[in-house]
Design a protein around this motif. Structure first.
Motif, PDB file in Angstrom:
ATOM      1  N   PRO A   4       4.102   5.995  -5.441  1.00  0.00           N
ATOM      2  CA  PRO A   4       2.710   6.027  -5.883  1.00  0.00           C
ATOM      3  C   PRO A   4       1.774   6.399  -4.726  1.00  0.00           C
ATOM      4  O   PRO A   4       2.103   6.193  -3.557  1.00  0.00           O
ATOM      5  CB  PRO A   4       2.458   4.588  -6.345  1.00  0.00           C
ATOM      6  CG  PRO A   4       3.808   4.015  -6.614  1.00  0.00           C
ATOM      7  CD  PRO A   4       4.719   4.663  -5.635  1.00  0.00           C
ATOM      8  N   GLY A   5       0.598   6.954  -5.080  1.00  0.00           N
ATOM      9  CA  GLY A   5      -0.426   7.201  -4.070  1.00  0.00           C
ATOM     10  C   GLY A   5      -0.635   8.664  -3.743  1.00  0.00           C
ATOM     11  O   GLY A   5      -0.050   9.560  -4.367  1.00  0.00           O
ATOM     12  N   ASP A   6      -1.491   8.903  -2.733  1.00  0.00           N
ATOM     13  CA  ASP A   6      -1.851  10.273  -2.357  1.00  0.00           C
ATOM     14  C   ASP A   6      -1.629  10.521  -0.863  1.00  0.00           C
ATOM     15  O   ASP A   6      -2.370  11.255  -0.220  1.00  0.00           O
ATOM     16  CB  ASP A   6      -3.308  10.575  -2.730  1.00  0.00           C
ATOM     17  CG  ASP A   6      -4.312   9.713  -1.981  1.00  0.00           C
ATOM     18  OD1 ASP A   6      -3.891   8.794  -1.236  1.00  0.00           O
ATOM     19  OD2 ASP A   6      -5.533   9.965  -2.111  1.00  0.00           O
ATOM     20  N   ARG A   7      -0.609   9.861  -0.311  1.00  0.00           N
ATOM     21  CA  ARG A   7      -0.261  10.041   1.092  1.00  0.00           C
ATOM     22  C   ARG A   7       1.176  10.555   1.211  1.00  0.00           C
ATOM     23  O   ARG A   7       2.002  10.333   0.312  1.00  0.00           O
ATOM     24  CB  ARG A   7      -0.376   8.724   1.873  1.00  0.00           C
ATOM     25  CG  ARG A   7      -1.693   7.998   1.726  1.00  0.00           C
ATOM     26  CD  ARG A   7      -2.827   8.696   2.425  1.00  0.00           C
ATOM     27  NE  ARG A   7      -2.664   8.694   3.886  1.00  0.00           N
ATOM     28  CZ  ARG A   7      -3.524   9.295   4.724  1.00  0.00           C
ATOM     29  NH1 ARG A   7      -4.573   9.944   4.238  1.00  0.00           N
ATOM     30  NH2 ARG A   7      -3.320   9.250   6.027  1.00  0.00           N
ATOM     31  N   LEU A   8       1.438  11.214   2.315  1.00  0.00           N
ATOM     32  CA  LEU A   8       2.805  11.616   2.649  1.00  0.00           C
ATOM     33  C   LEU A   8       3.211  10.843   3.896  1.00  0.00           C
ATOM     34  O   LEU A   8       2.624  11.018   4.964  1.00  0.00           O
ATOM     35  CB  LEU A   8       2.893  13.122   2.907  1.00  0.00           C
ATOM     36  CG  LEU A   8       4.264  13.641   3.365  1.00  0.00           C
ATOM     37  CD1 LEU A   8       5.298  13.481   2.254  1.00  0.00           C
ATOM     38  CD2 LEU A   8       4.173  15.099   3.817  1.00  0.00           C
ATOM     39  N   THR A   9       4.197   9.962   3.747  1.00  0.00           N
ATOM     40  CA  THR A   9       4.676   9.180   4.883  1.00  0.00           C
ATOM     41  C   THR A   9       5.957   9.822   5.409  1.00  0.00           C
ATOM     42  O   THR A   9       6.910  10.029   4.653  1.00  0.00           O
ATOM     43  CB  THR A   9       4.934   7.720   4.487  1.00  0.00           C
ATOM     44  OG1 THR A   9       3.705   7.146   4.018  1.00  0.00           O
ATOM     45  CG2 THR A   9       5.433   6.916   5.677  1.00  0.00           C
ATOM     46  N   ILE A  10       5.939  10.126   6.692  1.00  0.00           N
ATOM     47  CA  ILE A  10       7.056  10.814   7.333  1.00  0.00           C
ATOM     48  C   ILE A  10       7.692   9.878   8.355  1.00  0.00           C
ATOM     49  O   ILE A  10       6.998   9.295   9.193  1.00  0.00           O
ATOM     50  CB  ILE A  10       6.589  12.096   8.058  1.00  0.00           C
ATOM     51  CG1 ILE A  10       5.791  12.998   7.115  1.00  0.00           C
ATOM     52  CG2 ILE A  10       7.778  12.832   8.663  1.00  0.00           C
ATOM     53  CD1 ILE A  10       5.084  14.145   7.816  1.00  0.00           C
ATOM     54  N   THR A  11       9.002   9.729   8.283  1.00  0.00           N
ATOM     55  CA  THR A  11       9.746   9.000   9.304  1.00  0.00           C
ATOM     56  C   THR A  11      10.754   9.950   9.921  1.00  0.00           C
ATOM     57  O   THR A  11      11.563  10.549   9.213  1.00  0.00           O
ATOM     58  CB  THR A  11      10.486   7.779   8.720  1.00  0.00           C
ATOM     59  OG1 THR A  11       9.534   6.909   8.093  1.00  0.00           O
ATOM     60  CG2 THR A  11      11.214   7.008   9.816  1.00  0.00           C
ATOM     61  N   VAL A  12      10.668  10.125  11.229  1.00  0.00           N
ATOM     62  CA  VAL A  12      11.610  10.968  11.956  1.00  0.00           C
ATOM     63  C   VAL A  12      12.503  10.054  12.794  1.00  0.00           C
ATOM     64  O   VAL A  12      12.009   9.250  13.586  1.00  0.00           O
ATOM     65  CB  VAL A  12      10.884  11.984  12.854  1.00  0.00           C
ATOM     66  CG1 VAL A  12      11.877  12.750  13.727  1.00  0.00           C
ATOM     67  CG2 VAL A  12      10.075  12.957  12.003  1.00  0.00           C
ATOM     68  N   ALA A  13      13.809  10.184  12.604  1.00  0.00           N
ATOM     69  CA  ALA A  13      14.765   9.309  13.293  1.00  0.00           C
ATOM     70  C   ALA A  13      15.934  10.139  13.831  1.00  0.00           C
ATOM     71  O   ALA A  13      16.981  10.258  13.186  1.00  0.00           O
ATOM     72  CB  ALA A  13      15.273   8.226  12.338  1.00  0.00           C
TER      73      ALA A  13
END
Length: 280
Positions: free
Chosen positions: A134-143
């Motif tokens: 849900p929502g209007d954000r893009l969450t990026i995790t780089v590992a």
């Protein structure tokens, strides 16, 4: 509907690849410092001090913490109320990885075919996991994930009757077999449930969680603590040379599964547990 252009995604992923390889997150650096104060082996204390010195040099000189700068693993949590404009999202992610590894002078370790093994020379493609949230954000995790520890990881397809004791045995056996090969002290990510591939993704995701943040599920939280104590009692120690700090943390994720199965994945990471998260 909020629009995010892929130029922004490329820029962020490029920066995150460099950041992750030059600076460890606070939870990891703090855990190393805590472990040094409690380590019972003088040689173990010396190794932990060397790890701290190595991190200081990496930050000061802007060079990688480890020569293995990993295969880039990227988790994308895309809000269902965003629109991605520009090039294809997968191309954007790989372009970000490409620029980050080139601009950051990071070692390129990816081969284009698992058998013929010709280096792609830009560390692409990465491993990309997508999730719509849900929502209007893009969450990026780089590992970025190094393969000394990755090679020591395991998947177990246990029987339901094996129960929690079977899960414990799988975790301990994996760490014990890894020994010095996983460059301890380790961070241990565990996935329990789902199916063959789901438990592996759960374990990988677990490695991106702050090691000071435990599961909200009471029995899982207790299992994390118990496994950390038992792993550190194995005596493998820093660098595999003995001591009471074999692991810095154990993070466990769970998921519903089939009545006939109990999948367990143990994804081991060395102390260079790299992960950077941003929301755009």
């Amino acid at each position: 509907m909020r629009t995010i252009h892929t130029d922004e995604i490329i820029k962020n992923i490029s920066e995150m690849c460099i950041e992750a390889n030059l600076h460890l997150s606070k939870d990891i650096t703090n855990a190393i410092a805590r472990s040094k104060s409690k380590e019972e082996s003088s040689l173990g204390c010396q190794i932990l001090s060397q790890l701290e010195e190595n991190m200081e040099i990496a930050a000061a000189d802007q060079i990688p913490i480890c020569q293995d700068t990993g295969m880039a693993v990227v988790f994308l949590d895309a809000g269902q109320d965003i629109h991605i404009d520009g090039i294809a999202i997968e191309d954007a992610v790989n372009e970000g990885i490409r620029r980050g590894y080139q601009d950051g002078y990071l070692r390129k370790s990816v081969v284009g075919d698992p058998i013929f093994r010709e280096n792609t020379k830009d560390n692409t493609p990465g491993i990309i996991h997508y999730r719509i949230v849900p929502g209007d954000r893009l969450t990026i995790t780089v590992a970025p994930k190094g393969f000394g520890s990755e090679n020591m990881s395991r998947i177990y397809m246990l029987k339901p009757a094996d129960g929690i004791e079977g899960v414990k045995a799988a975790i301990i056996n994996t760490v014990n077999e890894a020994g010095p090969n996983a460059c301890p002290p380790m961070v241990v990510g565990v996935g329990i449930g789902g199916d063959f591939e789901k438990c592996a993704i759960l374990a990988k995701q677990a490695l991106t969680r702050d090691i000071d943040t435990h599961s909200e599920i009471p029995y899982v939280r207790e299992l994390e603590k118990e496994m950390l104590e038992k792993i550190n009692a194995l005596g493998i120690g820093p660098g595999g040379l003995g001591g009471t700090t074999t692991a810095l943390g154990v993070n466990i994720n769970t998921y519903p599964t089939h009545i006939a199965g109990l999948p367990v994945a143990v994804n081991i990471c060395c102390h260079v547990a790299r992960h950077v998260k941003r929301s755009i």
